[in-house]
Write a protein that holds these residues in place. Structure first.
Motif, PDB file in Angstrom:
ATOM      1  N   ARG A 287       1.246  -1.093  -0.092  1.00 25.34           N
ATOM      2  CA  ARG A 287      -0.353   0.236  -0.313  1.00 25.34           C
ATOM      3  C   ARG A 287       0.607   1.176  -0.071  1.00 25.34           C
ATOM      4  NH1 ARG A 287      -0.875   2.365   4.665  1.00 25.34           N
ATOM      5  NH2 ARG A 287       0.902   1.203   6.958  1.00 25.34           N
ATOM      6  N   TYR A 288      -0.011   2.463  -0.484  1.00 23.49           N
ATOM      7  CA  TYR A 288       0.792   3.602  -0.610  1.00 23.49           C
ATOM      8  C   TYR A 288       0.747   4.428   0.797  1.00 23.49           C
ATOM      9  CZ  TYR A 288       2.412   8.430  -1.619  1.00 23.49           C
ATOM     10  OH  TYR A 288       3.185   9.496  -1.915  1.00 23.49           O
ATOM     11  N   ASP A 289       2.159   4.846   1.861  1.00 28.72           N
ATOM     12  CA  ASP A 289       1.994   5.844   3.101  1.00 28.72           C
ATOM     13  C   ASP A 289       1.928   7.085   2.641  1.00 28.72           C
ATOM     14  OD1 ASP A 289       1.903   6.818   5.481  1.00 28.72           O
ATOM     15  OD2 ASP A 289       3.528   4.975   6.048  1.00 28.72           O
ATOM     16  N   PRO A 290       1.587   7.859   2.696  1.00 29.43           N
ATOM     17  CA  PRO A 290       1.274   9.086   1.883  1.00 29.43           C
ATOM     18  C   PRO A 290       2.647   9.444   3.015  1.00 29.43           C
ATOM     19  CG  PRO A 290      -0.800   8.566   2.782  1.00 29.43           C
ATOM     20  CD  PRO A 290      -0.261   7.347   2.787  1.00 29.43           C
ATOM     21  N   LYS A 291       2.392   9.836   4.363  1.00 30.79           N
ATOM     22  CA  LYS A 291       3.393  10.182   4.651  1.00 30.79           C
ATOM     23  C   LYS A 291       5.289   9.832   5.214  1.00 30.79           C
ATOM     24  CE  LYS A 291       0.621  10.420   9.151  1.00 30.79           C
ATOM     25  NZ  LYS A 291       0.036  10.028  10.493  1.00 30.79           N
ATOM     26  N   ALA A 292       5.083   8.919   4.415  1.00 26.88           N
ATOM     27  CA  ALA A 292       6.378   8.253   3.966  1.00 26.88           C
ATOM     28  C   ALA A 292       6.502   8.671   2.746  1.00 26.88           C
ATOM     29  CB  ALA A 292       6.524   6.203   4.336  1.00 26.88           C
ATOM     30  N   ASP A 293       5.938   8.925   1.909  1.00 28.31           N
ATOM     31  CA  ASP A 293       6.037   9.393   0.104  1.00 28.31           C
ATOM     32  C   ASP A 293       6.082   7.820  -0.038  1.00 28.31           C
ATOM     33  OD1 ASP A 293       5.528   9.954  -1.861  1.00 28.31           O
ATOM     34  OD2 ASP A 293       7.897  11.323  -2.022  1.00 28.31           O
ATOM     35  N   TYR A 295       5.940   3.119  -0.964  1.00 27.00           N
ATOM     36  CA  TYR A 295       5.240   1.849  -1.234  1.00 27.00           C
ATOM     37  C   TYR A 295       5.367   1.250   0.528  1.00 27.00           C
ATOM     38  CZ  TYR A 295       2.267   2.966  -5.141  1.00 27.00           C
ATOM     39  OH  TYR A 295       1.602   3.839  -6.410  1.00 27.00           O
ATOM     40  N   VAL A 296       4.526   0.883   0.784  1.00 28.72           N
ATOM     41  CA  VAL A 296       5.347  -0.031   2.286  1.00 28.72           C
ATOM     42  C   VAL A 296       4.191  -1.393   2.121  1.00 28.72           C
ATOM     43  CG1 VAL A 296       5.613   1.666   3.348  1.00 28.72           C
ATOM     44  CG2 VAL A 296       3.211   0.662   3.738  1.00 28.72           C
ATOM     45  N   GLU A 297       4.330  -1.966   2.699  1.00 29.63           N
ATOM     46  CA  GLU A 297       4.122  -3.779   3.361  1.00 29.63           C
ATOM     47  C   GLU A 297       2.093  -3.854   3.718  1.00 29.63           C
ATOM     48  OE1 GLU A 297       4.191  -7.502   5.117  1.00 29.63           O
ATOM     49  OE2 GLU A 297       6.472  -6.191   5.643  1.00 29.63           O
ATOM     50  N   GLY A 298       1.681  -3.927   2.983  1.00 27.12           N
ATOM     51  CA  GLY A 298       0.368  -3.482   3.382  1.00 27.12           C
ATOM     52  C   GLY A 298      -0.603  -5.307   4.536  1.00 27.12           C
ATOM     53  N   GLU A 299      -1.154  -4.300   5.097  1.00 26.88           N
ATOM     54  CA  GLU A 299      -1.940  -5.728   5.572  1.00 26.88           C
ATOM     55  C   GLU A 299      -1.945  -6.776   5.262  1.00 26.88           C
ATOM     56  OE1 GLU A 299      -5.484  -3.768   8.408  1.00 26.88           O
ATOM     57  OE2 GLU A 299      -5.391  -2.040   7.438  1.00 26.88           O
ATOM     58  N   GLY A 300      -2.704  -7.051   4.027  1.00 25.89           N
ATOM     59  CA  GLY A 300      -2.698  -9.014   3.378  1.00 25.89           C
ATOM     60  C   GLY A 300      -1.503  -8.961   2.993  1.00 25.89           C
ATOM     61  N   ASN A 301      -1.428  -9.528   2.035  1.00 27.22           N
ATOM     62  CA  ASN A 301      -0.361 -10.357   0.652  1.00 27.22           C
ATOM     63  C   ASN A 301      -0.805 -10.774  -0.142  1.00 27.22           C
ATOM     64  OD1 ASN A 301      -1.741 -13.096   1.043  1.00 27.22           O
ATOM     65  ND2 ASN A 301      -2.232 -13.073   3.060  1.00 27.22           N
TER      66      ASN A 301
END
Length: 403
Positions: A287-293, A295-301
């Motif tokens: 998923r995309y994290d706006p604060k970190a600008d 893409y980070v690991e999402g809650e799923g897979n």
């Protein structure tokens, strides 16, 4: 040029035929060895010790495995009575009348209906009968709850858990409708007393879904003997039936007002939003994290066919949409005057279409791949999209009713 290929296919065919024809003999040989105690002595003349005890242990093990797995496999492999056209057996022209001086119901308004069966209640009866009479109630079956000999839960495997998840999804929608019937639709403007039959039916459906007669290895439930979940759900069939008979005899009411339909649809929208959110989170490997600008690991897979929980979520959502496929068609008949007055026919058609298309999704193997994957699909995202389209229609109808 093709002679080698033809020879290969001919040889493969001969080997396949030989293997298939040898299966009955192998099965007979296995059964013969299984039930045979064997000779008393070995070829060298040594006496075989404990041969009867070994035979008894061997046969007992086979019997236990068959008795444990046989009923589970028999009931879990397919859903009996599954038919997307099931609403046609219930839906018909409504003959509900206004509750006025010609009836025995007091305090009725021009929107209060009586003197015919509620098709919404009849659909509840149909779905409950489908869950616990046409099919065994899988979530409470001891073999299902224990998993594979208490070593691994069936929910953590790709086997034998789809039906239980589907039944949980159906129960989710049936419970929601029962609450609305008891608290809102089955009484006049909330000022009259709660209908006892609807209230008791609601209570029966709230019974814990995984309780069986005895629950010796389940610390979260009474040891027993206690009433199993399926018995409690069957009681609601009689209670709903009794209410509908009184409604048909003009001694009960169905308050088919626009604000009651609005309240019902608010709850459905929340429920569908919850279903879609669970599917979306599980399918989101990144998923995309706006604060970190970034893409980070999402809650799923994105494990594709190797996500053992993906099928549980998918089939639970499928069961919910299967139930609403009938419930919404029945509600359309009970609230026919509201729908006609507010000109909801077109948007209701779109709602029924989206719900039916979601309920019809039935992949052979549920995969949780990437959304833009080439070979492995993302069935959770597809189901979530259909659920959200249906939710948008529910919300749109609610907005129209608010005007």
């Amino acid at each position: 040029m093709f002679d080698p290929v033809i020879d290969f296919l001919r040889a493969a065919f001969v080997l396949a035929v030989a293997f298939v024809t040898s299966i009955p003999g192998k099965v007979v040989g296995f059964l013969r060895r299984l039930v045979s105690i064997g000779p008393a002595t070995l070829p060298d003349g040594t006496r075989r010790r404990f041969r009867h005890l070994k035979w008894f242990a061997k046969v007992s093990t086979v019997v236990i495995v068959v008795l444990y797995m046989g009923p589970l496999v028999w009931h879990a492999l397919w859903i009996r009575g599954y038919d997307l056209n099931y609403p046609a057996a219930i839906v018909r022209a409504s003959h509900l009348q206004q509750a006025n001086d010609s009836t025995t119901v007091q305090q009725g308004t021009k929107d209060t209906r009586t003197c015919d069966r509620s098709q919404l209640v009849d659909m509840e009866i149909k779905l409950i009968d489908f869950m616990v009479n046409e099919n065994a109630w899988m979530p409470a079956m001891p073999q299902y709850k224990l998993g594979f000999f208490n070593l691994v839960k069936w929910q953590d495997t790709p086997f034998l858990d789809n039906k239980a998840s589907f039944q949980h999804g159906v129960l989710f929608a049936v419970r929601r409708t029962a609450v609305e019937l008891s608290d809102v639709i089955g009484r006049v403007r909330g000022t009259s007393a709660v209908d006892d039959d609807l209230q008791n039916a609601r209570g029966s459906l709230q019974y814990d879904s995984e309780t069986w007669w005895i629950n010796p290895l389940d610390d979260s439930r009474p040891f027993g003997p206690v009433q199993p979940a399926s018995t409690s759900y069957r009681k609601s069939i009689e209670l709903f039936g009794r209410y509908n008979r009184r409604l048909e005899e003009c001694t009960a009411v169905l308050d088919a007002r626009a604000d009651n339909l609005r309240s019902f649809f608010d709850r459905i929208a929340n429920d569908l939003g919850s279903v879609a959110d669970g599917l979306t989170k599980r399918s989101m490997g990144e998923r995309y994290d706006p604060k970190a600008d970034a893409y980070v690991e999402g809650e799923g897979n994105d494990r594709g066919w190797f996500d053992m929980r993906a099928d549980n979520l998918f089939h639970e959502a499928s069961g919910t949409m299967y139930a609403y496929h009938g419930i919404l068609q029945a509600a359309r008949k009970d609230f026919a005057d509201v729908i006609k007055t507010r000109q909801l026919e077109d948007v209701w058609d779109r709602l029924e279409r989206n719900v039916a298309e979601a309920a019809a999704l039935d992949p052979l193997i549920v995969a949780n791949g990437k959304r833009d994957g080439f070979l492995i699909p993302d069935h959770l995202a597809v189901m979530a999209e259909n659920v959200l389209r249906a939710r948008a229609n529910v919300t749109e109808i609610g907005d129209i009713l608010d005007r």
